[in-house]
Design an enzyme around this catalytic site. Sequence first.
Site, PDB file in Angstrom:
ATOM      1  N   LYS A 109       0.850  -1.198   0.000  1.00 14.98           N
ATOM      2  CA  LYS A 109       0.000   0.000   0.000  1.00 14.98           C
ATOM      3  C   LYS A 109       0.886   1.248   0.000  1.00 14.98           C
ATOM      4  O   LYS A 109       1.916   1.287   0.692  1.00 14.98           O
ATOM      5  CB  LYS A 109      -0.902  -0.022   1.245  1.00 14.98           C
ATOM      6  CG  LYS A 109      -2.007   1.049   1.235  1.00 14.98           C
ATOM      7  CD  LYS A 109      -2.881   0.943   2.501  1.00 14.98           C
ATOM      8  CE  LYS A 109      -4.008   1.975   2.503  1.00 14.98           C
ATOM      9  NZ  LYS A 109      -4.813   1.936   3.740  1.00 14.98           N
TER      10      LYS A 109
ATOM     11  N   SER B   3      -9.808   2.507   2.999  1.00 11.59           N
ATOM     12  CA  SER B   3      -8.936   3.191   2.072  1.00 11.59           C
ATOM     13  C   SER B   3      -8.059   2.269   1.228  1.00 11.59           C
ATOM     14  O   SER B   3      -7.595   2.662   0.169  1.00 11.59           O
ATOM     15  CB  SER B   3      -8.013   4.142   2.845  1.00 11.59           C
ATOM     16  OG  SER B   3      -7.126   3.411   3.673  1.00 11.59           O
TER      17      SER B   3
ATOM     18  N   SER C 211      -9.767   0.131   7.143  1.00  9.27           N
ATOM     19  CA  SER C 211      -9.183   0.241   5.796  1.00  9.27           C
ATOM     20  C   SER C 211      -8.579  -1.034   5.248  1.00  9.27           C
ATOM     21  O   SER C 211      -8.289  -1.123   4.067  1.00  9.27           O
ATOM     22  CB  SER C 211      -8.129   1.351   5.764  1.00  9.27           C
ATOM     23  OG  SER C 211      -8.758   2.605   5.804  1.00  9.27           O
TER      24      SER C 211
END
Lengths: 514, 499
Positions: free
Chosen positions: A80, A155, A179
């Site tokens: 990420k 997210s 997330s």
Amino acid sequence: MTDLTRHTAAELAAQLADGSTTSVAVTQAHLDRIAAVDGTIHAFLHVNPELSLAAAAASDARRAAGKPLSDLDGVPLAIKDVLVTTDMPSTSGSKILEGWMSPYDATVVTRAREAGLVPLGKTNMDEFAMGSSTEHSAYGPTRNPWDIDRIPGGSGGGSAAAVAAFEAPFALGSDTGGSIRQPAHITGTVGMKPTYGSVSRYGAIALASSLDQVGPCSRTVLDAALLHDVIGGYDRHDSTSLKDAWPSFAEAARAGAQPGSLKGLKVGVVGQYSGEAFQAGVMTRFRESLEMLAAAGAEIVDVSLPSVEYAVAAYYLILPAEASSNLAKFDSVRFGMRATLTGGGTVEQVMSATREAGFGPEVKRRIILGTYALSAGYYDAYYGSAQKVRTLIQRDFDHAFASVDVLATPTAPTTAWKLGEKLDDPLAMYAQDIATIPANLAGIPGISIPSGIAPEDGLPVGIQFLAPARHDAKLYSVAAGLEALLHAQWGGPLNSQAPDFDTSSRTQSTRGGA
Amino acid sequence: MAKAKLMDFDKALELFEPVLGFEVHVELNTKTKMFSSAPNEFGGEPNSNVTPVCLGLPGSLPVVNEQAVRYSISLGLALGCSIAPSSRFARKNYFYPDLAKNYQISQFDEPIAFEGKVDVELSDGRIVSVDIERAHMEEDAGKLTHIGGATGRIQGAEYSLVDYNRAGVPLVEIVTKVIYGAEADAPELAKAYVATIRDIVVALGISDARMERGNLRCDANVSLRPRGQEKLGTRTETKNVNSLRSVERAVRYEIQRQAQILSEGGTIIQETRHWHEDTGATSAGRPKSDADDYRYFPEPDLLPVEPSAELIAELRAALPEQPAERKRRLKAEWGFTDLEFQDVVNSGLLSELVATVSAGASPQAARKWWTGEIARIANAADREPTELITGAQVAEVQLLVDEGVLNDRMARQVLEAVIAGEGTAREIVDAKGLAVVSDDGALIAAIDQALAAQPDVLEKIREGKVQAAGAVIGAVMQAMQGKADAARVRELVLERAQA
């Protein structure tokens, strides 16, 4: 020839170990898959095939020399973009960090490299991890592989979609209010938020320091556990890091997958997570999973967490407050974007113009909210009260865990929604985190695994398990137990049932980084 | 900068009562910074002593320096404070380019040390007790240099450079309670208070305590209230006071400045003021209201600091003696008269003497150097003696005298060269060929030459007029370019007369 991208990380590790494949082959297969589908999915912000293949070749050389760094040496990994890396840009999904190269690696990235994992690239995310749909990325949204007109969750929609679309066997994510877990639920994958302090935050671009936790995303519980084993454990660079000696999570997952492991398990079902807000298909699959657990010998009991009613409200004070301070460093002075003003401008004017141009609307919304919540005269009413709610929620959990081993909830109220559908309604977006936020507020671990497909829309749904702090191994064991039963029913992981998507539809986006 | 109109000091005291308060920042001399592994060193190439943490790079996290915590506890104990069993760091949020994260990690409502008391001795020996409100840990900011513009200040500068070498240096901020009743002693008390803090941190060995380098910084709060009024006046906070002498002068100046304004019916603006050593005046800084909103909240990246009772007890047992006690001991050890000792204390040179004596010089020699030659040079240069030279350097010069290598005149010459930064005393002696000529042969040859020029001298000496030797000694010293030991020359001349 078998498609190497369809294998789990554990399977790939086994094939690498027995010499039936090489890291270069595995890595190339994933790079090819990315090249084929990521124009549509847009899970990645940055891919560097040369770098990945060089790492893969180095892994193969180690293995040929009989010196693999770990069982996972040579398995590819997606990262990420919230995690800083020295060899790839780290933007946290924001324009303000476009192209920024970190001089250091995040601790979890260092540990992944030290285990021989091959970084495939950096995955898309809501800007600074603020969002539940990945639509707030400054570089354009990620699409859900189950239906490319829908959001992949957020997210960490990039990491979840990359795993769901077979672009990577597993990925690193970060979870501040869901997330990792909510995108897992939305994309039919597995996502684990570890106990606060069990995985280092050093090098994870901070959203809300007291809530952020790095964790694994994958298609199976075992793969998540394998990755957690690599990245977890004490780090002297993170003062909130726990010094505990952790058991092997992979062993816990393997043991949990054995028949009979669920016998005698006490599962608490949280009464607060049902009712109108929850989509029918989500609840149907949730109840089926509970029945499956009961059939396997688990005891299902009702529990109440009376204070979770206030969790979302408290979270949306604590998070913006901490974020408003964490994001103050993005001021153009030392790194990242700098706005150019005619006539130069004062430092204040340049800072202000940079922040105006560099931050997206959701980030600005939360900075303003947080700044207000911390202001003199409002602190007690907002930040202070929110911290009290946090304590109450922790007590609720303590009370519940006194009588059950784990808690079970639907991970999120609904399946994936259409791109753009909730963009103008921040409160509706925030409400998506209702079941995931309490774990962050209490610092306890939570895992989401697929529980099936909602009959009404054909989209995946997840079930979440929560355990007391430090009992991460318990979660892997329970989740692996249920997963084994579900896989037996489905004939394999849920994602093998995902429909093929049309790769001719290209995502409109601006590419981040170099 | 134009000096403001000032009221006569005595007149100001007649009309107003000065009320004081001090915030002293002490930079700790730990090996590494407060929250990172970067070296804590003065100087160095700009931005060389930095890590991702000091630069506030994305993803970086602070880790508390355990040594800094121990030092802070020791300082708290030496200030007579209670040590909090649990104290917390907090973020003080404000935007400024020298603040890498745009928040400073400090302590707010839970400082590590609180409620203490320091005895401060005035020059006439009176002891004034100053109450300490708190001492808390925090990190220093970076250093800005403003380029272009006339004043070197941010206003009018074309651009500014920022050096983060100082960013994250550990600080302890010591805050006094409001000090009433200092009256005409206010300026002296200010100086004596800061000198006492300096003595304490030097004795603890936790700071280099060099004010000119900013190791020790004093913000002096001054307000006046008209005689008979209960309500406190508006205060100013004078910064940039980087010597003991300046502390005294700045407080005196603010009393006189504020008195003039108030007596003219004006109002004092609550603001920071900058002390200018060159003009001996303060100038307005930024307005400072009590409503400054730093949006403090507990630092979520750090755990509370919870020193064990054992650690506190250990540090308490290791505390050096109190300043007053130490003075009594040193006076006795050194055998100084009251006058000699008070002279040293009032010049703020006690620690320098200790350093000089511990480096091998005799107490009397050390005293003479510091209160004599060094004080004279410092005065001429308008500097503090402590800024010029260290005790070890002074002792090295004195040891060369004791060894007979240097005579007094040459020693003064070497001292000046050391102060000028030309090297160590021994290096200077070698470089300049300054050693005393101890070869009697060379001296005797010079004496013979001098006697040949003044043949009546030997006769006069033999007649008992020993002072006549002076003329020969002078001539010999001149011939030897001052590199002779005058006492030895005298001995040789007298020997010759008796031969």
